[in-house]
Scaffold this motif. Structure first.
Motif, short mmCIF file in Angstrom:
data_model
loop_
_atom_site.label_atom_id
_atom_site.label_comp_id
_atom_site.label_asym_id
_atom_site.label_seq_id
_atom_site.Cartn_x
_atom_site.Cartn_y
_atom_site.Cartn_z
N GLY A 5 0.89 -1.21 0.12
CA GLY A 5 -0.02 0.14 0.05
C GLY A 5 0.63 1.18 -0.04
N CYS A 6 2.01 1.10 -0.11
CA CYS A 6 2.77 2.37 -0.57
C CYS A 6 2.31 3.45 -1.59
CB CYS A 6 4.52 1.95 -0.59
SG CYS A 6 5.15 1.22 0.88
N GLY A 7 2.80 4.61 -1.34
CA GLY A 7 2.21 5.62 -2.32
C GLY A 7 3.48 6.19 -3.02
N LEU A 8 4.70 5.73 -2.67
CA LEU A 8 5.97 6.29 -3.28
C LEU A 8 7.28 5.24 -2.54
CD1 LEU A 8 6.67 9.10 -4.11
CD2 LEU A 8 7.21 9.95 -1.68
N VAL A 9 8.06 5.08 -3.71
CA VAL A 9 9.19 4.28 -3.27
C VAL A 9 10.35 5.20 -3.56
CG1 VAL A 9 10.83 2.51 -4.04
CG2 VAL A 9 8.26 2.15 -4.45
N GLN A 10 11.29 5.54 -2.49
CA GLN A 10 12.61 6.30 -2.55
C GLN A 10 13.89 5.83 -2.23
OE1 GLN A 10 10.59 9.13 0.06
NE2 GLN A 10 12.22 9.16 1.33
N LEU A 11 14.93 6.18 -2.65
CA LEU A 11 16.02 5.78 -2.38
C LEU A 11 17.23 6.83 -2.67
CD1 LEU A 11 17.81 5.26 -5.30
CD2 LEU A 11 16.03 3.57 -5.46
N THR A 12 18.26 6.86 -2.17
CA THR A 12 19.45 7.66 -2.39
C THR A 12 20.59 6.93 -2.97
OG1 THR A 12 20.43 7.79 -0.28
CG2 THR A 12 18.60 9.37 -0.61
N SER A 13 21.36 7.58 -3.97
CA SER A 13 22.67 6.94 -4.55
C SER A 13 23.70 7.86 -4.40
CB SER A 13 22.27 6.62 -5.82
OG SER A 13 23.31 6.03 -6.58
#
Lengths: 150, 150
Positions: free
Chosen positions: A115-123
């Protein structure tokens, strides 16, 4: 090639995961594959938290990739739950095989299922190949990632 | 000025938190302060997760700031636990008062207290004032932040 399995990491997978974390221009300086004690302690903390998913990709009984998915509820964006992807690694022998894509697609599918509205990550800013990879998968480089070491 | 208290958010604080989330060039487009139902549901999820700390800054019984701190165990960096700061907001009347600094200092101190090796956050590329603010507090803009909406 054999079937690819993406499943939760277990203690027996830790040496292979740490070897992948260390086999990296940035990771080489900050990992200690000769002493697994802190990694095994961290795995216990991860296993006790239902919002943490440390995964391994396995083919023919060999660990060839890993990532960590964290589910984060929150108030912003109308109470949207988001997920964060960390520590994505593909074994050197498997690079260019599409395994990185399969790992990220797993993370996106699991985030949607939860049910997530957003996937995020940093690189890291130096990983320009990784940036192109995430943009090909539909991610937008919309943010600046800040870190403070303690 | 009265004493500043930084404490966990409760249901009664939700209208003030959502008003701050919405009073923002980016937040105005994605929040719904007229319907608090999804925010109250998210607060329940947050309260059930011991690694989530949704905080409010209160002075003279008035909520004037908020942030969310998430504690994330992990294998990389020798099993380092890290923290992530999200949804930092300061009430319009309080900007320039040093409250943002107090909130971030609270998050850094709490991260240290919980044994974190790293504090991280992302900031929209358009928020250049915020970037300078984090750099003044010792954060390094070392990463690119990617997001994928689901």
């Amino acid at each position: 090639m054999g079937e690819l399995d993406i499943r939760p990491a277990e203690a027996d997978d830790v040496p292979a995961i740490v070897a992948m974390l260390a086999d990296d221009p940035l990771g080489a300086q900050r990992e200690s594959p000769d002493d697994l004690t802190p990694y095994l302690a961290a795995l216990e903390r991860l296993a006790a938290d239902p919002n943490q998913h440390l995964m391994v990709a396995v083919r023919a009984d060999r660990v060839i990739g890993t990532l960590q998915l964290t589910i984060i509820p929150g108030l912003s964006r109308r109470g949207a739950t988001r997920s964060i992807v960390e520590a994505v690694r593909v074994h050197a022998d498997e690079r260019g095989s599409g395994l990185g894509t399969q790992l990220i697609e797993w993370a996106v599918d699991e985030s949607r299922r939860q049910g997530c509205g957003l996937v995020q990550l940093t690189s890291d800013a130096s990983r320009t190949d990784a940036h192109r990879f995430y943009e090909r998968l539909g991610f937008e480089a919309s943010h600046v990632g800040f870190k403070l070491s303690l």
